[in-house]
Design an enzyme around this catalytic site. Sequence first.
Site, PDB file in Angstrom:
ATOM      1  CE  LYS A  59      16.067   6.912 -13.537  1.00 48.16           C
ATOM      2  NZ  LYS A  59      16.163   7.187 -14.982  1.00 48.16           N
ATOM      3  CG  ASP A 114      20.108   8.058 -12.331  1.00 43.52           C
ATOM      4  OD1 ASP A 114      20.498   9.227 -12.497  1.00 43.52           O
ATOM      5  OD2 ASP A 114      19.559   7.384 -13.235  1.00 43.52           O
TER       6      ASP A 114
END
Length: 275
Positions: A11, A134
């Site tokens: 990401k 995350d």
Amino acid sequence: MEKKILLSPAKVNLGLWITGKRPDGYHEIYTIFHTVDYYDRVIITPSHFQKVTITSPSVDPEKNTVTDVLRKFEEWTGIRPEVDILIEKNIPVGAGLGGGSSNAAVVLKYINSLYGNPLSEGEMAELAVTVGADVPFFLRGGLAVGEGIGEKLRFMEKGFSKEIFIIYPNIQISTSEVYKKVTPEMLTKKEEIHIIDSLLGDFEKLFEAIENTLGRIVEESYPEVREVLNTLRHLGYRPLVSGSGSSVFAVGRPTAEVKKICELKGWKLIETTLK
């Protein structure tokens, strides 16, 4: 169960602002996560001896997010996953690209489905955040706004599909070390960020407005990252640090000059797309 090969995406943080500090020492943030079309491979094989192997010398085979997820899954469900897991690392470690968090989320989702979904989606997200801030994002991926420590998520129906490239200057950065350097002057008032919310459907306008508070700290503290940022600015790009670094990304394709510089400097260049 047969051998299963899963893809574990990286990401980037399209933007990251710090909005406060909590009593537990963690910081409140507002960030925009987006998965990219670049992956580690996770190979899961049935085995009576639970084992995790990671093809990166910088990841501790005993202390890593995947081992942590397997242990917590057993604690939460009473089921010991009988699996041998091999993580083939492509995503650089300590790069702000979420590789370890992604690996943990992919394994958690698969193990949960393998054993008949003992955890609901909400419980999986609760377990995930105990492994890393995350990890809940990677249970779904795409485009999302993260608040709190990044675990309070609002997923967007549609992500962006833009070409980007990422440069990893071959240094690992500790997220906690970067957060230690946050000062009260660096905090952004939540009401100032509402403008960003209104731009989530328009990539060009959004990209003009985004910034990364941690990126400013990283640029000041790590000359290797500063060199990447300055190189790209000089070449006409608008580079941003992803998360707490050390990776830097820019929208578009890298020119032949960028490729040559990366080769000469020994920087890892990843050409990919937001996905």
